[in-house]
Design an enzyme around this catalytic site. Sequence first.
Site, short mmCIF file in Angstrom:
data_model
loop_
_atom_site.label_atom_id
_atom_site.label_comp_id
_atom_site.label_asym_id
_atom_site.label_seq_id
_atom_site.Cartn_x
_atom_site.Cartn_y
_atom_site.Cartn_z
N ASP A 44 31.99 54.46 49.74
CA ASP A 44 32.86 53.46 49.12
C ASP A 44 32.13 52.11 49.07
O ASP A 44 31.89 51.49 50.10
CB ASP A 44 34.14 53.32 49.95
CG ASP A 44 35.12 52.34 49.31
OD1 ASP A 44 35.89 52.79 48.44
OD2 ASP A 44 35.09 51.15 49.65
N TYR A 49 30.38 43.84 47.46
CA TYR A 49 29.66 44.12 48.70
C TYR A 49 28.15 43.85 48.56
O TYR A 49 27.43 43.86 49.55
CB TYR A 49 29.84 45.59 49.14
CG TYR A 49 31.26 46.04 49.39
CD1 TYR A 49 32.32 45.14 49.44
CD2 TYR A 49 31.54 47.39 49.59
CE1 TYR A 49 33.61 45.57 49.66
CE2 TYR A 49 32.84 47.83 49.82
CZ TYR A 49 33.86 46.92 49.85
OH TYR A 49 35.14 47.37 50.07
N LYS A 74 34.06 48.97 42.68
CA LYS A 74 35.26 48.16 42.35
C LYS A 74 34.86 46.94 41.55
O LYS A 74 33.79 46.36 41.80
CB LYS A 74 35.95 47.69 43.64
CG LYS A 74 36.08 48.77 44.70
CD LYS A 74 36.88 48.33 45.91
CE LYS A 74 36.81 49.38 47.00
NZ LYS A 74 35.61 49.31 47.84
N HIS A 107 39.59 45.60 42.44
CA HIS A 107 39.46 45.31 43.88
C HIS A 107 40.68 44.60 44.45
O HIS A 107 41.12 44.88 45.57
CB HIS A 107 38.18 44.48 44.10
CG HIS A 107 37.60 44.61 45.47
ND1 HIS A 107 36.24 44.60 45.70
CD2 HIS A 107 38.18 44.76 46.67
CE1 HIS A 107 36.03 44.72 47.01
NE2 HIS A 107 37.19 44.83 47.61
#
Length: 283
Positions: A44, A49, A74, A107
């Site tokens: 994930d 990120y 996302k 997100h």
Amino acid sequence: MRHTFTLANGVEIPAVGFGTYKAADNQDEAVISEAIRQGYRHLDTAAFYFNEEAVGKAVRESGIPREEFFITSKVWRDNLGYESTYREFEASLQKLGTDYLDLYLMHWPRPVDMNAEWKDLDAETWKALEELYRAGKIRAIGVSNFLPHHLNNLMDRTGIVPLVNQLEFHPGYIQKAAVDFSQRLGIQVEAWSPIGRARVLKEPLLLELADKYQVSQAQICVRFALQCGVLPLPKSSSPERMRQNLDVFDFTIEDDDMHRLMTLPQIGWSGEHPDRERVPVDE
Ligand code: A2P
């Protein structure tokens, strides 16, 4: 208990995924490669990120065929909108070095600017996701951090029910209203921070249950999510703990213990709420 969940469109997902957010500062790739070695096939990630390149590289270098992985990314909250979602999606594919995603999520339902017109933005973003889904570029589409009113807005305007809703979920913060609402609609709920970023590990009930079932407190948390029908995405930087978090299929938490876990007073909340500014919390 099966080791996969099946989405409403028939797509199967490994029942425990590896959360890659801040998996390890500056060592993302090594950590993700280690997670793959420990058996994770469900990874994930997210544009936010800033580790999609590392995820892609770790997948390629594993030598394991792409199709054996389930990769989620996302679109970030400040990039909501029709055209920007297309752009962000292509950027994610490129960074990951893949030509499709298994799951793509919005997100957060709102931009960081809480005054922004989120209702239209969400619907436009969803339209792009749907088109990419229909074009076969994404196997499943969904949302993250959506509460019932955010889901209702999407369904009112687009008529399409998301396949997944990824929420903060762990003992002490189970977001019952959002989970129940999602599950009633056939939406697969996923848990981010299923271990409460370790904030909940000293909770006496978790210590008691870890002792009773002869597992770790983290394993109680992961198993708790699974028994709630929620797909956990634990993070860890240690091979031993990565393995431990996957090793949750040969014990069952009894009903009354599940009820005790479900009714704990609030602990371990991250400070994140989709309609509020982030509240600082002690890590
Ligand atoms: P570490 O990387 O040292 O293993 P969450 O996924 O809920 O956000 O929690 C992640 C945090 O929980 C990390 O700080 C991680 O630390 C810790 N953690 C993950 N798995 C375990 C485990 N099995 N036992 C104890 N702590 C764990």
